[in-house]
Scaffold this active site. Structure first.
Site, PDB file in Angstrom:
ATOM      1  N   ASP A  13      40.692  31.775  43.422  1.00 52.81           N
ATOM      2  CA  ASP A  13      41.131  31.688  42.350  1.00 52.81           C
ATOM      3  C   ASP A  13      39.943  30.843  41.579  1.00 52.81           C
ATOM      4  OD1 ASP A  13      42.886  29.810  41.952  1.00 52.81           O
ATOM      5  OD2 ASP A  13      45.036  30.721  41.715  1.00 52.81           O
ATOM      6  N   SER A  14      40.063  31.108  40.295  1.00 48.86           N
ATOM      7  CA  SER A  14      39.035  30.166  39.354  1.00 48.86           C
ATOM      8  C   SER A  14      39.143  28.853  39.542  1.00 48.86           C
ATOM      9  CB  SER A  14      38.764  30.274  38.113  1.00 48.86           C
ATOM     10  OG  SER A  14      39.481  30.947  37.301  1.00 48.86           O
TER      11      SER A  14
END
Lengths: 80, 711
Positions: free
Chosen positions: A38-39
């Site tokens: 994920d980010s």
């Protein structure tokens, strides 16, 4: 540093940050699409590589790197 | 990029709203994230189909088996909802294509809205979609909701699923969607389809409007737009929808400010912020433009809940005098009429209501009225053939049974094919009654003014017959080639502005009425021309460097002798030399003096959304002060030209107000049509002003007094 050695350590960092088995990481894997980063984990990966290789990377460019092979080539610029 | 294949597009859009199976590509288990919320929304809405989470890392999500890749799913997938970060959406879409998925919703942000990098990503998505004959909504959107119980799909990250209804809602802004859903939930406003289309890279508002046109669940269409993909296509689509299905379209278009207009050289340019043209164009297409969400829903529920009014004759039933008067005022100012009750209605009301009640329209059932009294008055009013709609006004007095009255209104509404709207005035005390009205689809308004406006909108919509442009009203005696030749000459000389003489020549090719005139290069020539035309004459400086001739004292009017011609010639030259010393002078135009008349302005403007557009308004030197203008998209037919004139506040002056004789409106309409043909035929004209055009008495015509053209 030997490219094979570099790749091995890159994969170790990826496995550690993404909490996956190192053997599940292949050279063409995209961090997000294939490995599910994920980010926040993408940023952690950059930090993990910097710590592992004791380097400071251009963050914008580093975040553009999307797969294992590209990460190895990118880090090689700093390590050599 | 190839043109859209309409057949594929229709099939693919059907699968967006009615899929048998949905894959959420990029799903995860992290609460508070878009991927998590979308999958839970789909499950919570009780989607009638199969759900496949696709996640690189999870084995199960929300109790369902998760797949690493969409291509790992054995069965066919109708719809992919892509929620990956923008940097890998192309990889996800490519796999969808390989899997044979034809429809997608790309929720992710990070595309053209962030700049060049994002634009490239968006282009890549389009190339992939093209390669696999796919269509997608988004990117950068909230998603799509279909309340049809047959499917019950909430493919969005909205906080809730709206109630089922007959309103189709389209929005370019995802965030606005969430606000609208919340607003609608509080008022029990239901939707048939709720669509956030974001960057509209592939499927755009035209495609979606066409989809809603054929959607049997949608009876009223609402659209929120920030920018218009293709203005002319939007107009054509809206016209088709209204003509073929009668479904009203209401639009909220952002961007009412007119930045950039001030830089325009002409009056038309400075008055034509794109928004003014947009307003005219939407009106021309039959779209009802609204200023805010509240106004849009006030009007939408009127048309979605109740029968359309057959006339503007209404009955008002109230339990208080003051609000009755307020409603009467509002009704009259919106162009409605208070119905005259038949003798029978009056007799029944007299028998049924207390002596102190007012049995004439507005009917005052007085302060102690219970639900039964409202029922009698409302039923009797609606039975009357002179009444085509009713307004129920209630104020919360101590004797008023608010909820029972609301129930009674709803019951009466079921028995008549006439619209009933209500205004239970107040807030706290009436809230439960209002809730009952809203649940029973009785349009409720906090203010009688909004209620009357909504009724007037619905009534005007029913009386407005949407029709195609009547091409038979266009003129065939125009000379496009000749006009273009004059424009080409100026272009070849690198000029952006035509002289008035050239502008007149262009207008002449489209037979716009011009006074007799000739260009003089000397005072002697001016005298010769003036004698030939006959006195009085006007004289005007001719220079491509001078747009506003009056401002630099380059015009002398009402010249009556050869001596005055000579003096005027010298004076104009002097003025120009001192006020605009660098201007290149072509000569001085000597022109027949037009008799006194009404001054109006006509103009052409190239609009970024709608192309060549026409302006009409009150003319002269105050045009920009009063801004009493109207715009429409070219070409015009008679009805449109007439509407343009009539919607300005100065229209009564042409009809002969305050002792002024009636003006030649027919000639003015002809001029507007001819000008609109010029605008359509010669798109090189960026801006054109005829200011003023003098409109003479009826039967005497109208004349171009001054014109300028910019390329």
């Amino acid at each position: 540093m030997d490219k094979q050695e570099l790749k091995k350590r890159v994969k170790e960092v990826i496995a550690r940050v993404l909490e996956i088995d190192e053997n599940e990481v292949s050279d063409d894997d995209n961090f997000i699409f294939d490995l599910g980063a994920d980010s926040a984990q993408s940023i952690e990966l950059v930090a993990g590589f910097e710590e592992e290789f004791d380097i400071e990377m251009d963050e914008d460019r580093a975040l553009e790197v999307q797969n294992v092979s590209d990460a190895v080539n990118f880090i090689a610029e700093y390590v050599d | 990029m190839a043109a859209k294949n309409i057949k594929n597009l229709n099939q693919n859009m059907e699968k967006i709203f009615y899929p048998e199976s949905v894959a959420i590509v990029g799903a995860n288990k992290v609460p508070g994230t878009v991927p998590h919320d979308i999958i839970h929304n789909i499950l919570k809405a009780d989607f009638q189909g199969i759900v496949y989470p696709v996640s690189p890392r999870e084995k199960f999500i929300a109790g369902a088996k998760a797949y690493k890749y969409i291509i790992d799913i054995e069965d066919p997938v109708d719809l992919a909802i892509i929620v990956f970060p923008s940097s890998v959406c192309d990889l996800a879409l490519e796999q969808c294509g390989k899997k044979g998925v034809k429809s997608a919703i790309i929720i992710s942000a990070g595309f053209k809205e962030i700049g060049e990098k994002g634009r490239e990503r968006e282009q890549k998505l389009l190339e992939i979609a093209d390669k696999y004959d796919m269509n997608f909504i988004g990117p950068n959107c909230l998603g799509v909701i279909n309340t049809d119980p047959k499917k019950s799909l909430n493919a969005s990250f909205a906080r809730q699923m709206p109630e089922e209804g007959n309103i189709g809602f389209l929005s370019q802004s995802g965030a606005l969607c969430t606000a609208v859903l919340d607003y609608a939930q509080a008022k029990h406003i239901g939707f048939s389809k709720f669509i956030s289309f974001g960057n509209k890279a592939d499927i755009n508002e035209i495609d979606l409007l066409n989809y809603l046109k054929d959607d049997p669940k949608t009876e009223v269409i609402l659209i929120y737009l920030e920018e218009i993909s293709n203005g002319r296509a939007l107009m054509e689509t809206a016209r088709n929808i209204i003509a073929e299905t009668g479904k009203p379209i209401l639009a909220l278009k952002a961007g009412r400010t007119s930045e950039g207009a001030s830089a325009a050289a002409s009056h038309t340019g400075s008055l034509a912020g794109s928004d003014e043209v947009t307003s005219g164009a939407l009106k021309q297409a039959g779209i009802i433009r609204c200023d805010n969400i509240e106004e849009m829903f006030n009007k939408a529920i009127a048309m979605a809940y109740q029968p359309m009014p057959k006339s503007n004759r209404v009955a008002i039933i109230t339990n208080a005098g003051g609000p009755g008067v307020l409603t009467t005022d509002a009704a009259i100012s919106e162009g409605l009429e208070l119905a005259n009750f038949s003798d029978q209605t009056t007799a029944v009301l007299k028998k049924s209501l207390p002596r102190t009640a007012n049995i004439k329209n507005p009917v005052d059932v007085i302060g102690d009225a219970r639900a039964e009294r409202y029922k009698v008055a409302l039923s009797q009013a609606l039975k009357d053939v002179n009444v085509d709609g009713a307004f129920v006004i209630l104020t919360p007095q101590s004797m008023t049974d608010i909820e029972d009255t609301a129930q009674e209104v709803a019951r009466v509404a079921e028995q008549y094919d006439k619209p009933i709207y209500a205004s239970f005035m107040g807030e706290a005390e009436v809230s439960e009654g209002v809730d009952i009205l809203q649940r029973n689809k009785i349009p409720h308004y906090q203010l009688p003014e909004s209620m009357c406006r909504a009724f007037a909108t619905a009534y005007n919509y029913t009386t407005h017959k949407q029709k195609e442009l009547d091409r038979s009203e266009l003129y065939e005696d125009v000379d496009k080639e000749k006009a273009q030749k004059i424009l080409d000459q100026a272009k070849s000389e690198g000029r952006k502005v035509l002289t008035e003489y050239e502008a007149d020549k262009v207008l002449e090719t489209y037979r716009l009425p011009l006074p007799q005139r000739e260009l003089a290069k000397s005072a002697d020539e001016a005298v010769e021309i003036a004698e030939e035309i006959g006195f009085p004459v006007a004289m005007k400086i001719q220079s491509e460097d001078i747009t506003h001739k009056f401002d630099i004292k380059g015009v002398v009017l009402d010249i009556n002798s050869t001596d005055e011609v000579k003096q005027a010639y010298e004076k104009i030259m002097e003025n120009v030399k001192s006020n605009k010393p660098d201007a290149k002078i072509n000569g001085i135009l000597v022109e027949e003096m037009i008799p006194e008349g009404e001054e109006v302005i006509l103009g052409i403007h190239q609009d970024s959304y709608f192309g060549p557009s026409i302006m009409y308004g009150m003319g002269g030197i105050f045009v920009e002060t009063f801004k009493d203008v109207s715009f429409r998209v070219a070409p015009l037919d008679r009805e449109t030209a007439e509407n343009m004139i009539e919607e300005t506040s100065s229209a009564p002056l042409l009809h002969g107000a305050r002792g002024i004789s009636e003006r030649d409106i027919d000639a003015l309409i002809n001029a507007l049509i001819r000008l609109s043909q010029l605008a359509t035929d010669c798109p090189d004209i960026q801006e054109l002003d005829i200011n003023p055009m003098i409109v003479l008495e009826k039967g005497q015509g109208c004349y171009v007094a001054d014109a300028s053209i910019s390329l």
